[in-house]
Design an enzyme around this catalytic site. Structure first.
Site, mmCIF file in Angstrom:
data_model
loop_
_atom_site.group_PDB
_atom_site.id
_atom_site.type_symbol
_atom_site.label_atom_id
_atom_site.label_comp_id
_atom_site.label_asym_id
_atom_site.label_seq_id
_atom_site.Cartn_x
_atom_site.Cartn_y
_atom_site.Cartn_z
ATOM 1 N N ASP A 8 0.703 -1.346 0.081
ATOM 2 C CA ASP A 8 -0.024 -0.081 -0.054
ATOM 3 C C ASP A 8 1.000 1.328 -0.115
ATOM 4 O O ASP A 8 1.585 1.317 0.854
ATOM 5 C CB ASP A 8 -0.907 0.209 1.085
ATOM 6 N N HIS A 69 -10.095 0.961 0.683
ATOM 7 C CA HIS A 69 -10.220 2.481 0.247
ATOM 8 C C HIS A 69 -10.537 2.725 -1.104
ATOM 9 O O HIS A 69 -10.545 3.943 -1.234
ATOM 10 C CB HIS A 69 -8.959 3.038 0.938
ATOM 11 N N HIS A 180 -2.688 -4.516 3.025
ATOM 12 C CA HIS A 180 -3.816 -3.927 4.188
ATOM 13 C C HIS A 180 -3.219 -3.588 5.514
ATOM 14 O O HIS A 180 -3.674 -2.765 6.076
ATOM 15 C CB HIS A 180 -4.989 -4.593 4.255
ATOM 16 N N HIS A 182 -0.116 -3.062 6.538
ATOM 17 C CA HIS A 182 0.696 -1.722 6.223
ATOM 18 C C HIS A 182 2.048 -2.223 7.097
ATOM 19 O O HIS A 182 2.948 -1.312 7.423
ATOM 20 C CB HIS A 182 0.359 -0.365 6.716
HETATM 21 FE FE FE2 Z 1 -3.787 0.217 3.038
HETATM 22 FE FE FE2 Z 2 -6.702 -1.579 3.238
#
Ligand code: FE2
Ligand code: FE2
Length: 268
Positions: A8, A69, A180, A182
């Site tokens: 991400d 997101h 997701h 992170h």
């Molecule tokens: Fe993310």
């Molecule tokens: Fe996410």
């Protein structure tokens, strides 16, 4: 065939790190195909705009995946219909705009590469059953039948779902990565039947933060301090985090895989 998958991208810190280092990495590791998760690449860390997607593609990134997101910016629901290189999770509720997987060409046009984006069911927004969707897709994107290589980004909160999906695609996919949380995990490996795997490949952004968001404000929020504001990205020097997979051209399976973590506070 060398594949790069990055986690991400968080706000301007993640984008700046990409601008600075992406072409260097491509050159150094002789990357043929690259996928990044762009769900947090907007300035506020929420979603992606057309301008930012174009900016990322212009760096040479082949496909952008996403997650929970994806619809944070309203414009995404429109431009995703035409932008086939941007994926949203395949198991979003039926009728969602865009697509959850696609078949792309390597830069030399020699190879077909399937890219699949899925999103977990546990502690995530309500979606269709991810395992049923995975089963349907595994029957459509088949190594050595309609693709030479395939890459799966499983966007999810819990490790068990990700690991289960890794085994489900083992031998049917070049690599399965989680995104997701992170935070990169240390279980990078090649599974029994030849699929490269890592439970979470981490984030591209400032790790001197709380999963990419400003740490002081995050702490205020956790302590229910009235002065806390909305979460906003931390803008220090970003780390790029992901994996490099060296895949066999005959089998489409992984021969080597390693974690690539470079720059910022996670430099290794
Ligand atoms: Fe993310
Ligand atoms: Fe996410």
């Amino acid at each position: 065939m060398k594949i790069l998958v990055l986690g991400d991208v968080m706000g301007s810190s993640g984008r700046t790190a990409l601008k600075k280092n992406f072409s260097k990495i491509v050159k150094e590791y002789e990357i043929d195909f690259s996928v990044i998760n762009g769900e947090n690449s907007a300035d506020d860390g929420k979603g992606i705009t057309k301008k930012i997607a174009d900016e990322l593609f212009s760096l040479g990134i082949d496909v952008i995946t996403s997650g929970n997101h994806i619809w944070d910016k309203e414009e995404t629901t429109k431009f995703i219909e035409k932008e086939t290189r941007l994926l949203r999770p395949a198991n979003l509720v039926k009728g969602s705009p865009g697509r959850g997987y696609g078949i792309y060409f390597s830069k030399n046009k020699k190879y077909k590469i399937g890219v699949i984006n899925l999103m977990g069911n546990v502690f995530m927004k309500k979606t269709e059953d991810v395992f049923l969707t995975a089963k349907e897709i595994r029957e459509k994107i088949i190594l050595k039948k309609n693709v030479d290589f395939s890459i799966i980004d499983f966007h999810g909160e819990i490790t068990s779902e990700k690991m289960a999906i890794g085994h489900f695609f083992d031998g049917n996919s070049t690599c399965v990565v989680g995104t997701h949380t992170h935070v990169p995990t240390a279980d990078t490996r090649i599974l029994e039947k030849g699929t490269a795997y890592q439970t979470d490949i981490g984030m591209c952004g400032d790790y001197n933060s709380v999963i990419g968001m400003n740490k002081e404000n995050s702490l205020k929020k956790f302590f229910k301090n009235k002065n806390a504001t909305k979460h906003f990205p931390s803008e220090g020097i970003g780390t790029l985090s992901g994996i490099v997979v060296d895949a066999n051209e005959e089998t489409g399976l992984a021969e080597k895989v390693f974690r690539l973590i470079t720059g910022g506070s996670l430099e290794n």
